[in-house]
Design a protein around this motif. Structure first.
Motif, PDB file in Angstrom:
ATOM      1  N   THR A 167      26.517  39.727  37.122  1.00 36.72           N
ATOM      2  CA  THR A 167      26.365  39.069  38.417  1.00 36.72           C
ATOM      3  C   THR A 167      27.341  39.749  39.378  1.00 36.72           C
ATOM      4  O   THR A 167      28.204  40.536  38.948  1.00 36.72           O
ATOM      5  N   PRO A 168      27.276  39.431  40.659  1.00 37.56           N
ATOM      6  CA  PRO A 168      28.254  39.999  41.589  1.00 37.56           C
ATOM      7  C   PRO A 168      29.696  39.610  41.278  1.00 37.56           C
ATOM      8  O   PRO A 168      30.632  40.279  41.734  1.00 37.56           O
ATOM      9  N   ARG A 169      29.883  38.552  40.496  1.00 36.38           N
ATOM     10  CA  ARG A 169      31.239  38.084  40.179  1.00 36.38           C
ATOM     11  C   ARG A 169      31.798  38.659  38.885  1.00 36.38           C
ATOM     12  O   ARG A 169      32.950  38.405  38.541  1.00 36.38           O
ATOM     13  N   THR A 170      30.998  39.405  38.141  1.00 34.90           N
ATOM     14  CA  THR A 170      31.469  39.946  36.862  1.00 34.90           C
ATOM     15  C   THR A 170      32.637  40.907  37.072  1.00 34.90           C
ATOM     16  O   THR A 170      32.603  41.749  37.969  1.00 34.90           O
ATOM     17  N   VAL A 171      33.651  40.785  36.238  1.00 32.09           N
ATOM     18  CA  VAL A 171      34.789  41.700  36.273  1.00 32.09           C
ATOM     19  C   VAL A 171      34.355  43.037  35.669  1.00 32.09           C
ATOM     20  O   VAL A 171      34.005  43.117  34.488  1.00 32.09           O
ATOM     21  N   THR A 172      34.363  44.085  36.474  1.00 32.86           N
ATOM     22  CA  THR A 172      33.964  45.406  35.993  1.00 32.86           C
ATOM     23  C   THR A 172      35.061  46.446  36.155  1.00 32.86           C
ATOM     24  O   THR A 172      34.893  47.581  35.713  1.00 32.86           O
ATOM     25  N   ASP A 173      36.154  46.062  36.775  1.00 33.45           N
ATOM     26  CA  ASP A 173      37.272  46.992  36.963  1.00 33.45           C
ATOM     27  C   ASP A 173      38.248  46.855  35.804  1.00 33.45           C
ATOM     28  O   ASP A 173      38.713  45.737  35.518  1.00 33.45           O
ATOM     29  N   PRO A 174      38.580  47.929  35.085  1.00 33.41           N
ATOM     30  CA  PRO A 174      39.481  47.844  33.937  1.00 33.41           C
ATOM     31  C   PRO A 174      40.828  47.204  34.267  1.00 33.41           C
ATOM     32  O   PRO A 174      41.344  46.384  33.496  1.00 33.41           O
ATOM     33  N   GLY A 175      41.407  47.571  35.407  1.00 28.71           N
ATOM     34  CA  GLY A 175      42.694  46.995  35.779  1.00 28.71           C
ATOM     35  C   GLY A 175      42.602  45.502  36.009  1.00 28.71           C
ATOM     36  O   GLY A 175      43.493  44.735  35.604  1.00 28.71           O
ATOM     37  N   GLU A 176      41.520  45.066  36.639  1.00 26.58           N
ATOM     38  CA  GLU A 176      41.332  43.636  36.877  1.00 26.58           C
ATOM     39  C   GLU A 176      41.153  42.884  35.565  1.00 26.58           C
ATOM     40  O   GLU A 176      41.682  41.778  35.392  1.00 26.58           O
ATOM     41  N   LEU A 177      40.403  43.484  34.630  1.00 26.49           N
ATOM     42  CA  LEU A 177      40.217  42.826  33.339  1.00 26.49           C
ATOM     43  C   LEU A 177      41.545  42.696  32.604  1.00 26.49           C
ATOM     44  O   LEU A 177      41.821  41.654  31.987  1.00 26.49           O
ATOM     45  N   ARG A 178      42.381  43.719  32.662  1.00 27.74           N
ATOM     46  CA  ARG A 178      43.704  43.618  32.020  1.00 27.74           C
ATOM     47  C   ARG A 178      44.506  42.474  32.629  1.00 27.74           C
ATOM     48  O   ARG A 178      45.187  41.729  31.912  1.00 27.74           O
ATOM     49  N   ASP A 179      44.430  42.312  33.944  1.00 28.29           N
ATOM     50  CA  ASP A 179      45.139  41.212  34.602  1.00 28.29           C
ATOM     51  C   ASP A 179      44.579  39.859  34.162  1.00 28.29           C
ATOM     52  O   ASP A 179      45.331  38.904  33.926  1.00 28.29           O
ATOM     53  N   VAL A 180      43.250  39.787  34.054  1.00 31.26           N
ATOM     54  CA  VAL A 180      42.613  38.542  33.614  1.00 31.26           C
ATOM     55  C   VAL A 180      43.073  38.163  32.212  1.00 31.26           C
ATOM     56  O   VAL A 180      43.420  37.004  31.937  1.00 31.26           O
ATOM     57  N   LEU A 181      43.106  39.127  31.306  1.00 35.46           N
ATOM     58  CA  LEU A 181      43.502  38.842  29.924  1.00 35.46           C
ATOM     59  C   LEU A 181      44.973  38.460  29.835  1.00 35.46           C
ATOM     60  O   LEU A 181      45.354  37.599  29.024  1.00 35.46           O
ATOM     61  N   ALA A 182      45.817  39.088  30.664  1.00 38.50           N
ATOM     62  CA  ALA A 182      47.234  38.710  30.690  1.00 38.50           C
ATOM     63  C   ALA A 182      47.380  37.263  31.163  1.00 38.50           C
ATOM     64  O   ALA A 182      48.218  36.507  30.640  1.00 38.50           O
ATOM     65  N   ARG A 183      46.558  36.872  32.127  1.00 36.69           N
ATOM     66  CA  ARG A 183      46.592  35.488  32.617  1.00 36.69           C
ATOM     67  C   ARG A 183      46.110  34.517  31.545  1.00 36.69           C
ATOM     68  O   ARG A 183      46.654  33.406  31.414  1.00 36.69           O
ATOM     69  N   VAL A 184      45.109  34.921  30.770  1.00 36.64           N
ATOM     70  CA  VAL A 184      44.642  34.066  29.670  1.00 36.64           C
ATOM     71  C   VAL A 184      45.769  33.826  28.673  1.00 36.64           C
ATOM     72  O   VAL A 184      46.005  32.694  28.230  1.00 36.64           O
ATOM     73  N   ARG A 185      46.482  34.890  28.298  1.00 37.88           N
ATOM     74  CA  ARG A 185      47.588  34.742  27.342  1.00 37.88           C
ATOM     75  C   ARG A 185      48.714  33.888  27.933  1.00 37.88           C
ATOM     76  O   ARG A 185      49.345  33.097  27.224  1.00 37.88           O
ATOM     77  N   ARG A 186      48.949  34.050  29.213  1.00 37.05           N
ATOM     78  CA  ARG A 186      50.027  33.296  29.861  1.00 37.05           C
ATOM     79  C   ARG A 186      49.675  31.804  29.983  1.00 37.05           C
ATOM     80  O   ARG A 186      50.506  30.928  29.716  1.00 37.05           O
ATOM     81  N   ASN A 187      48.433  31.502  30.365  1.00 40.14           N
ATOM     82  CA  ASN A 187      48.035  30.115  30.593  1.00 40.14           C
ATOM     83  C   ASN A 187      47.545  29.412  29.338  1.00 40.14           C
ATOM     84  O   ASN A 187      47.584  28.184  29.251  1.00 40.14           O
ATOM     85  N   GLY A 188      47.039  30.199  28.382  1.00 38.44           N
ATOM     86  CA  GLY A 188      46.500  29.611  27.164  1.00 38.44           C
ATOM     87  C   GLY A 188      45.036  29.212  27.271  1.00 38.44           C
ATOM     88  O   GLY A 188      44.505  28.550  26.374  1.00 38.44           O
ATOM     89  N   TYR A 189      44.362  29.624  28.340  1.00 38.23           N
ATOM     90  CA  TYR A 189      42.936  29.329  28.477  1.00 38.23           C
ATOM     91  C   TYR A 189      42.325  30.336  29.444  1.00 38.23           C
ATOM     92  O   TYR A 189      43.024  31.012  30.212  1.00 38.23           O
ATOM     93  N   ALA A 190      40.984  30.440  29.399  1.00 34.26           N
ATOM     94  CA  ALA A 190      40.237  31.324  30.291  1.00 34.26           C
ATOM     95  C   ALA A 190      39.315  30.494  31.163  1.00 34.26           C
ATOM     96  O   ALA A 190      38.790  29.466  30.728  1.00 34.26           O
TER      97      ALA A 190
END
Length: 276
Positions: A167-190
């Motif tokens: 979709t237009p909202r899908t994360v397709t940038d590698p750097g953005e995905l790394r940031d998203v995953l770091a946030r998941v680890r920090r917050n404990g949820y996605a």
């Protein structure tokens, strides 16, 4: 003759046909099966017919094919399905009673999120994801949780294979995905919003074993306009903690070694398969 030049065996052709259904299609026509399996139409027609006769595939009245009950019964005996599903179902039912949204449980298999159980909410966003289907790691809540806690080499494999846009909202940038995953680890949820399907959002949390390793992800999928994290997260976290305790006490199956992501020319999962 090398392995690269040797013609594929019948067993490999059959595996390629069955694997075509793991790439996102619930129902496929013969041309789609052959294209995904890399087989000539005549060969695919013959082998698909034999698989239908044996009950491993089913032919739908509209001419498409789907996984048959015989193959489903065999696959449902896999340890990742039987043990974990039995432990998870009571907790998933508790979450559903509180939220009345779709509840899904997934594990990491071959570079994708394998759905091992789901409860569909009658009043929530429609989803066609089925038990045994797989979802991309980067575009779904369960996938992001599993990828966030996976070995780093899996992330590199996912990035190397390319991040498909659903979709237009899908994360397709590698750097953005790394940031998203770091946030998941920090917050404990996605949290995903319209990443896999427009109009569907999800909240997902990890399920851990006795050693604290993440072995599964539990998610709620709701309509984007009503997907309030403050409403969805508390019951989901409570269920994940309870399930983690049960897993630590009763689940002794070793998780499979994560494989590389599904590669190549197969199309991305159809948009109707809402994210988990």
């Amino acid at each position: 003759m090398t392995d690269r030049t040797r013609p594929p065996s019948v067993a490999r052709k059959i595996m390629a046909i069955l694997d075509a259904f793991a790439l996102g299609g619930v129902r496929l026509n013969l041309s789609e099966i052959c294209r995904r399996a890399g087989l000539p139409l005549a060969t695919g027609h013959r082998l698909v017919g034999e698989l239908v006769a044996g009950g491993f595939l089913e032919r739908v009245p509209d001419g498409t094919y789907r996984i048959g009950t015989r193959l489903w019964r065999i696959g449902s005996q896999a340890p990742a399905v039987t043990g974990l599903r039995e432990l998870a179902l009571p907790h998933m039912e508790d979450v559903y009673e509180v939220t009345h949204d779709n509840v899904q449980l997934a594990v990491l298999r071959e570079g994708r999120a394998l759905v091992v159980e789901r409860l569909r909410g009658t009043r929530s966003v429609p989803v066609v994801t089925q038990v045994g289907s797989t979802l991309p790691l980067h575009a779904t809540g369960v996938g992001q949780v599993l990828l966030a806690y996976a070995p780093p080499e899996l992330l590199e494999s996912v990035l190397a294979a390319g991040l498909a846009r659903h979709t237009p909202r899908t994360v397709t940038d590698p750097g953005e995905l790394r940031d998203v995953l770091a946030r998941v680890r920090r917050n404990g949820y996605a949290v995903t919003r319209d990443d896999m399907t427009v109009g569907a959002s999800s909240v997902a949390v990890p399920v851990r074993d006795a050693d604290g390793e993440v072995v599964a992800a539990l998610s709620l999928v709701a309509r984007s306009r009503s997907a309030d994290v403050r409403r969805l997260l508390p019951p989901l976290m409570t269920a994940a903690r309870a399930l983690s305790r049960d897993v630590a006490l009763h689940w002794r199956v070793e998780p499979a070694v994560p494989g590389p992501p599904v590669s190549g020319g197969a199309p991305p999962a159809p948009p109707a398969a809402s994210g988990a």
